[in-house]
Scaffold this motif. Structure first.
Motif, PDB file in Angstrom:
ATOM      1  N   LEU A  70       0.826  -1.210   0.000  1.00 36.98           N
ATOM      2  CA  LEU A  70       0.000   0.000   0.000  1.00 36.98           C
ATOM      3  C   LEU A  70       0.860   1.260   0.000  1.00 36.98           C
ATOM      4  O   LEU A  70       0.546   2.243  -0.677  1.00 36.98           O
ATOM      5  CB  LEU A  70      -0.949  -0.002   1.195  1.00 36.98           C
ATOM      6  N   LYS A  71       1.960   1.233   0.758  1.00 38.27           N
ATOM      7  CA  LYS A  71       2.866   2.381   0.779  1.00 38.27           C
ATOM      8  C   LYS A  71       3.478   2.595  -0.603  1.00 38.27           C
ATOM      9  O   LYS A  71       3.530   3.720  -1.102  1.00 38.27           O
ATOM     10  CB  LYS A  71       3.957   2.170   1.839  1.00 38.27           C
ATOM     11  N   LEU A  72       3.942   1.510  -1.234  1.00 35.82           N
ATOM     12  CA  LEU A  72       4.524   1.631  -2.572  1.00 35.82           C
ATOM     13  C   LEU A  72       3.524   2.225  -3.557  1.00 35.82           C
ATOM     14  O   LEU A  72       3.874   3.087  -4.364  1.00 35.82           O
ATOM     15  CB  LEU A  72       4.995   0.264  -3.081  1.00 35.82           C
ATOM     16  N   ARG A  73       2.292   1.762  -3.480  1.00 36.95           N
ATOM     17  CA  ARG A  73       1.265   2.286  -4.387  1.00 36.95           C
ATOM     18  C   ARG A  73       0.960   3.750  -4.099  1.00 36.95           C
ATOM     19  O   ARG A  73       0.799   4.546  -5.012  1.00 36.95           O
ATOM     20  CB  ARG A  73      -0.011   1.456  -4.288  1.00 36.95           C
ATOM     21  N   SER A  74       0.890   4.109  -2.829  1.00 38.83           N
ATOM     22  CA  SER A  74       0.521   5.483  -2.479  1.00 38.83           C
ATOM     23  C   SER A  74       1.618   6.486  -2.825  1.00 38.83           C
ATOM     24  O   SER A  74       1.340   7.666  -3.008  1.00 38.83           O
ATOM     25  CB  SER A  74       0.150   5.586  -1.003  1.00 38.83           C
ATOM     26  N   CYS A  75       2.860   6.024  -2.896  1.00 39.89           N
ATOM     27  CA  CYS A  75       3.961   6.953  -3.209  1.00 39.89           C
ATOM     28  C   CYS A  75       4.541   6.665  -4.595  1.00 39.89           C
ATOM     29  O   CYS A  75       5.699   6.976  -4.860  1.00 39.89           O
ATOM     30  CB  CYS A  75       5.029   6.929  -2.123  1.00 39.89           C
TER      31      CYS A  75
END
Length: 123
Positions: A70-75
């Motif tokens: 989720l972090k990778l997708r959000s950034c």
């Protein structure tokens, strides 16, 4: 949840980035107070069960993995931001998540196979 963690950190006072967020008062903890991984996994599993989530597929590790994705997708795939979020000392481990995200984004081979299968089913 994030607000509770921020409150906890504020209550603890001066916490540097390399310190654990939650510390143990047990004799089983490491010198810096880190909760042993097995103990943390048991704690999280217990809370999951209390919340009515009793699946062998949902574990502390799977929650961490989901958070990483989720972090990778959000950034937008920012490896450095994700590495810092996960507190990895080296980007080597974090790269695995990035590779998995890239594989998930690249659905072209799946799309082609789907079109081939569906082409034979239409008159």
């Amino acid at each position: 949840m994030a607000a509770l963690v921020r409150d906890h950190i504020a209550e603890r006072g001066n916490v540097s980035d390399d310190m654990p967020i939650f510390i143990s008062t047990s004799n089983n903890s490491s010198e810096d107070g880190r909760i042993p991984a097995k103990s943390l996994s048991r704690l999280i599993k217990g809370y999951l069960v209390k919340a009515g989530i009793n699946s062998t597929r949902i574990t502390a590790h799977s929650l961490r993995h989901t958070s990483a994705m989720l972090k990778l997708r959000s950034c937008n795939g920012d490896l450095k931001a994700t590495q810092e979020f996960l507190r990895h000392s080296s980007p080597t481990v974090t790269i695995r998540y990035l590779q998995e995200l890239d594989a998930a984004r690249d659905t072209s081979s799946t799309d082609v196979m789907s079109m081939i299968r569906n082409a034979g089913s239409h008159p």
